[in-house]
Design an enzyme around this catalytic site. Structure first.
Site, PDB file in Angstrom:
ATOM      1  N   GLY A   1       0.845  -1.203   0.000  1.00 57.10           N
ATOM      2  CA  GLY A   1       0.000   0.000   0.000  1.00 57.10           C
ATOM      3  C   GLY A   1       0.870   1.239   0.000  1.00 57.10           C
ATOM      4  O   GLY A   1       0.545   2.246   0.632  1.00 57.10           O
TER       5      GLY A   1
ATOM      6  N   SER B   1       1.616   3.352  -2.348  1.00 57.44           N
ATOM      7  CA  SER B   1       1.400   4.381  -3.375  1.00 57.44           C
ATOM      8  C   SER B   1       0.743   5.644  -2.828  1.00 57.44           C
ATOM      9  O   SER B   1       0.657   6.648  -3.528  1.00 57.44           O
ATOM     10  CB  SER B   1       0.549   3.803  -4.509  1.00 57.44           C
ATOM     11  OG  SER B   1      -0.679   3.326  -3.997  1.00 57.44           O
ATOM     12  N   ARG B   2       0.282   5.620  -1.594  1.00 63.83           N
ATOM     13  CA  ARG B   2      -0.330   6.839  -1.033  1.00 63.83           C
ATOM     14  C   ARG B   2      -0.371   6.764   0.492  1.00 63.83           C
ATOM     15  O   ARG B   2      -0.023   5.733   1.087  1.00 63.83           O
ATOM     16  CB  ARG B   2      -1.737   7.044  -1.593  1.00 63.83           C
ATOM     17  CG  ARG B   2      -2.749   6.050  -1.072  1.00 63.83           C
ATOM     18  CD  ARG B   2      -4.102   6.259  -1.706  1.00 63.83           C
ATOM     19  NE  ARG B   2      -5.158   5.701  -0.877  1.00 63.83           N
ATOM     20  CZ  ARG B   2      -6.404   5.506  -1.288  1.00 63.83           C
ATOM     21  NH1 ARG B   2      -6.747   5.826  -2.513  1.00 63.83           N
ATOM     22  NH2 ARG B   2      -7.301   5.008  -0.463  1.00 63.83           N
TER      23      ARG B   2
ATOM     24  N   ASN C   1      -2.114  -7.727  -5.350  1.00 66.44           N
ATOM     25  CA  ASN C   1      -3.204  -7.791  -4.378  1.00 66.44           C
ATOM     26  C   ASN C   1      -2.703  -8.619  -3.200  1.00 66.44           C
ATOM     27  O   ASN C   1      -2.537  -9.837  -3.322  1.00 66.44           O
ATOM     28  CB  ASN C   1      -4.420  -8.441  -5.039  1.00 66.44           C
ATOM     29  CG  ASN C   1      -5.535  -8.709  -4.041  1.00 66.44           C
ATOM     30  OD1 ASN C   1      -5.489  -8.251  -2.891  1.00 66.44           O
ATOM     31  ND2 ASN C   1      -6.530  -9.455  -4.474  1.00 66.44           N
TER      32      ASN C   1
ATOM     33  N   TYR D   1     -13.115  -4.426  10.685  1.00 68.13           N
ATOM     34  CA  TYR D   1     -11.826  -3.722  10.700  1.00 68.13           C
ATOM     35  C   TYR D   1     -11.116  -3.922  12.043  1.00 68.13           C
ATOM     36  O   TYR D   1      -9.925  -4.248  12.085  1.00 68.13           O
ATOM     37  CB  TYR D   1     -12.085  -2.234  10.445  1.00 68.13           C
ATOM     38  CG  TYR D   1     -10.858  -1.375  10.350  1.00 68.13           C
ATOM     39  CD1 TYR D   1     -10.067  -1.356   9.199  1.00 68.13           C
ATOM     40  CD2 TYR D   1     -10.479  -0.536  11.398  1.00 68.13           C
ATOM     41  CE1 TYR D   1      -8.947  -0.546   9.104  1.00 68.13           C
ATOM     42  CE2 TYR D   1      -9.368   0.283  11.313  1.00 68.13           C
ATOM     43  CZ  TYR D   1      -8.603   0.273  10.162  1.00 68.13           C
ATOM     44  OH  TYR D   1      -7.498   1.086  10.073  1.00 68.13           O
TER      45      TYR D   1
HETATM   46  P1  NAI Z   1      -5.150   4.643   2.288  1.00 70.77           P
HETATM   47  O1  NAI Z   1      -6.502   4.160   1.935  1.00 70.77           O
HETATM   48  O2  NAI Z   1      -4.753   6.037   1.919  1.00 70.77           O
HETATM   49  O3  NAI Z   1      -4.038   3.644   1.766  1.00 70.77           O
HETATM   50  C1  NAI Z   1      -4.189   2.252   1.823  1.00 70.77           C
HETATM   51  C2  NAI Z   1      -3.319   1.650   0.774  1.00 70.77           C
HETATM   52  O4  NAI Z   1      -3.487   0.229   0.784  1.00 70.77           O
HETATM   53  C3  NAI Z   1      -3.680   2.147  -0.626  1.00 70.77           C
HETATM   54  O5  NAI Z   1      -2.491   2.442  -1.322  1.00 70.77           O
HETATM   55  C4  NAI Z   1      -4.373   0.933  -1.235  1.00 70.77           C
HETATM   56  O6  NAI Z   1      -4.225   0.863  -2.630  1.00 70.77           O
HETATM   57  C5  NAI Z   1      -3.647  -0.204  -0.558  1.00 70.77           C
HETATM   58  N1  NAI Z   1      -4.388  -1.443  -0.631  1.00 70.77           N
HETATM   59  C6  NAI Z   1      -5.677  -1.670  -0.264  1.00 70.77           C
HETATM   60  N2  NAI Z   1      -6.024  -2.918  -0.527  1.00 70.77           N
HETATM   61  C7  NAI Z   1      -4.954  -3.534  -1.074  1.00 70.77           C
HETATM   62  C8  NAI Z   1      -4.696  -4.839  -1.558  1.00 70.77           C
HETATM   63  N3  NAI Z   1      -5.638  -5.794  -1.543  1.00 70.77           N
HETATM   64  N4  NAI Z   1      -3.473  -5.127  -2.049  1.00 70.77           N
HETATM   65  C9  NAI Z   1      -2.512  -4.168  -2.086  1.00 70.77           C
HETATM   66  N5  NAI Z   1      -2.680  -2.919  -1.628  1.00 70.77           N
HETATM   67  C10 NAI Z   1      -3.902  -2.606  -1.141  1.00 70.77           C
HETATM   68  O7  NAI Z   1      -5.043   4.448   3.881  1.00 70.77           O
HETATM   69  P2  NAI Z   1      -4.021   4.979   4.973  1.00 70.77           P
HETATM   70  O8  NAI Z   1      -4.768   5.888   5.839  1.00 70.77           O
HETATM   71  O9  NAI Z   1      -2.743   5.413   4.378  1.00 70.77           O
HETATM   72  O10 NAI Z   1      -3.822   3.630   5.807  1.00 70.77           O
HETATM   73  C11 NAI Z   1      -2.676   2.810   5.740  1.00 70.77           C
HETATM   74  C12 NAI Z   1      -2.789   1.774   6.829  1.00 70.77           C
HETATM   75  O11 NAI Z   1      -2.889   2.419   8.093  1.00 70.77           O
HETATM   76  C13 NAI Z   1      -4.021   0.887   6.698  1.00 70.77           C
HETATM   77  O12 NAI Z   1      -3.684  -0.432   7.065  1.00 70.77           O
HETATM   78  C14 NAI Z   1      -4.976   1.485   7.708  1.00 70.77           C
HETATM   79  O13 NAI Z   1      -5.895   0.529   8.176  1.00 70.77           O
HETATM   80  C15 NAI Z   1      -4.008   1.929   8.784  1.00 70.77           C
HETATM   81  N6  NAI Z   1      -4.553   2.946   9.670  1.00 70.77           N
HETATM   82  C16 NAI Z   1      -4.915   4.173   9.176  1.00 70.77           C
HETATM   83  C17 NAI Z   1      -5.437   5.129  10.041  1.00 70.77           C
HETATM   84  C18 NAI Z   1      -5.847   6.480   9.571  1.00 70.77           C
HETATM   85  O14 NAI Z   1      -6.389   7.234  10.385  1.00 70.77           O
HETATM   86  N7  NAI Z   1      -5.602   6.871   8.345  1.00 70.77           N
HETATM   87  C19 NAI Z   1      -5.624   4.848  11.463  1.00 70.77           C
HETATM   88  C20 NAI Z   1      -5.191   3.532  11.863  1.00 70.77           C
HETATM   89  C21 NAI Z   1      -4.681   2.636  10.989  1.00 70.77           C
END
Ligand code: NAI
Length: 241
Positions: free
Chosen positions: A11, A13-14, A62, A154
């Site tokens: 993940g 890319s962002r 994936n 989740y």
């Molecule tokens: P985001 O939605 O911006 O990024 C998630 C990334 O995971 C994206 O790049 C997406 O393409 C990738 N992804 C999703 N499903 C996938 C798959 N099947 N295979 C490969 N890549 C996949 O989310 P964010 O906020 O950057 O979150 C990153 C991590 O931090 C996640 O695990 C999230 O649960 C965790 N997190 C985030 C919080 C927040 O407040 N933003 C709080 C607590 C945990």
């Protein structure tokens, strides 16, 4: 501090994953950026990493797919030689109240957030064992520590990651391999969107949302903390205190 090391970030890319990829690159690590669909965003992150003079390459995968993860780890090994640091960051939400939650929503979240981390650890373990070196960082959540109404899938996946982290830490410690988790709180990314009026903000002792860089800083610490394993590091402004 990480020069000569190879970091694989899912993940990447962002959001938080991209911040961790850039942080590790700034510390000298070569980076494999794993992305689900947005190739351009992944290439952009690789370009930002290369500005630090390291190698970076994007791989579409994936994480929920056992076979795809196997092939991707093999491709990273072919390109970079091995993996030293694995960050299981890829994650999704499919929130809903239990009486209405579809089976598909439960399975999708568990498959990506929990099984995805297992798949990566499973296929990187051989590389870690051969090198007698490895560092795994699983991105959990305060939802996994406290539970959260509307997020049973989740929260279960993120609590599961903590059990996975501690089991892997115990199993692989004698081989010189560490495994830790980070539990972010409320971090400003695409996942959380615009939340300036969210009532949860009032519950954060430090008073504001966190930034992806705050989580990346914790990942940098765990990547270099050679005597720390099995830990769950909250980066949450104190909300789960
Ligand atoms: P985001 O939605 O911006 O990024 C998630 C990334 O995971 C994206 O790049 C997406 O393409 C990738 N992804 C999703 N499903 C996938 C798959 N099947 N295979 C490969 N890549 C996949 O989310 P964010 O906020 O950057 O979150 C990153 C991590 O931090 C996640 O695990 C999230 O649960 C965790 N997190 C985030 C919080 C927040 O407040 N933003 C709080 C607590 C945990």
């Amino acid at each position: 501090m990480l020069s000569g090391k190879v970091a694989l970030v899912t993940g990447g890319s962002r959001g938080i994953g991209a911040a961790i990829a850039r942080k590790f690159a700034s510390m000298g690590a070569n980076v494999a950026v794993i992305y689900a669909g947005n190739q351009q965003a992944a290439e952009d992150v690789c370009g930002q990493c290369r500005e630090y003079g390291v190698e970076a390459k994007a791989y579409r995968c994936n994480v929920a797919d056992f076979g795809e993860v196997k092939d991707t780890v093999a491709a990273v090994k072919a390109d970079f030689g091995t993996v030293h640091i694995l960050v299981n960051n890829a994650g999704i939400t499919r929130d809903g109240l239990i009486p209405m939650m579809k089976e598909e929503a439960f399975d999708a979240v568990l498959d990506t957030n929990l099984k995805g981390a297992f798949n990566m650890i499973r296929h990187c373990a051989g590389l870690f064992l051969r090198g007698r070196e490895g560092c795994i960082i699983n991105i959990s959540s305060v939802s996994g520590l406290m539970g959260n109404a509307g997020q049973c899938n989740y929260a279960a996946s993120k609590a599961g990651l903590i059990g996975l982290t501690k089991s892997v830490a115990k199993e692989l410690a004698p081989k010189g391999i560490r495994c830790n988790a980070i539990a972010p709180g409320f971090i400003r990314t695409d996942m959380t969107g615009t939340q300036e009026n969210n009532p949860l903000l009032a519950m954060i002792p430090l008073g504001t949302m966190g930034e992806a860089e705050d989580v990346a800083q914790a990942a940098a610490y765990l990547a270099t903390a050679k005597y720390v394993t099995g830990e769950v590091l909250r980066v949450d402004g104190g909300i789960a205190m």
